[in-house]
Design a protein around this motif. Sequence first.
Motif, short mmCIF file in Angstrom:
data_model
loop_
_atom_site.label_atom_id
_atom_site.label_comp_id
_atom_site.label_asym_id
_atom_site.label_seq_id
_atom_site.Cartn_x
_atom_site.Cartn_y
_atom_site.Cartn_z
N TYR A 62 0.81 -1.21 0.00
CA TYR A 62 0.00 0.00 0.00
C TYR A 62 0.86 1.27 0.00
O TYR A 62 0.47 2.28 -0.57
CB TYR A 62 -0.91 -0.03 1.24
N LEU A 63 2.01 1.22 0.65
CA LEU A 63 2.88 2.39 0.79
C LEU A 63 4.05 2.32 -0.18
O LEU A 63 4.50 1.23 -0.52
CB LEU A 63 3.41 2.48 2.22
N PRO A 64 4.58 3.47 -0.58
CA PRO A 64 5.74 3.48 -1.48
C PRO A 64 7.05 3.27 -0.73
O PRO A 64 8.02 4.00 -0.91
CB PRO A 64 5.67 4.87 -2.11
N LEU A 65 7.08 2.24 0.15
CA LEU A 65 8.25 1.96 0.96
C LEU A 65 8.55 0.47 0.93
O LEU A 65 7.65 -0.36 0.71
CB LEU A 65 8.00 2.38 2.41
N SER A 66 9.79 0.13 1.19
CA SER A 66 10.17 -1.28 1.23
C SER A 66 9.59 -1.95 2.47
O SER A 66 9.22 -1.28 3.44
CB SER A 66 11.70 -1.41 1.25
N ARG A 67 9.54 -3.27 2.45
CA ARG A 67 9.03 -4.01 3.61
C ARG A 67 9.88 -3.74 4.85
O ARG A 67 9.36 -3.64 5.95
CB ARG A 67 9.00 -5.51 3.32
N THR A 68 11.19 -3.61 4.66
CA THR A 68 12.08 -3.34 5.78
C THR A 68 11.75 -2.00 6.43
O THR A 68 11.67 -1.90 7.65
CB THR A 68 13.56 -3.35 5.31
N THR A 69 11.54 -0.99 5.61
CA THR A 69 11.21 0.33 6.13
C THR A 69 9.85 0.32 6.82
O THR A 69 9.69 0.87 7.91
CB THR A 69 11.23 1.37 4.99
#
Length: 108
Positions: free
Chosen positions: A47-54
């Motif tokens: 859903y978010l424009p971020l990596s899973r780690t972040t």
Amino acid sequence: MKKLELFDDKQQEIASLAKALSHPARIAILQFLASTPTCISGDISDYLPLSRTTVSQHLKELKSIGLIQGDVEGLKIKYCLNKEGIEKLNHVFGNLFDEITPSDNKIC
């Protein structure tokens, strides 16, 4: 003496909650979780424009402050809002805003 010790517990609590909310990704995570009954962490990173780690780091911060909770289901963690944590957030910030709202005769 640490400078934080110069402030009372209530002020430190408000600052901790504000810090947890200080990143737009955390706001987005809370909004996403509010719009769904439960969520698997992988869904949040989709859903978010971020990596899973972040996303995982942001989830950890929100969980540590008590705004979300997570339950292990097999190899995945299902996250949802923590009702008590959100109610506390509303109460703490509601009181703060009441305290700092100027009366009509004190506005410069």
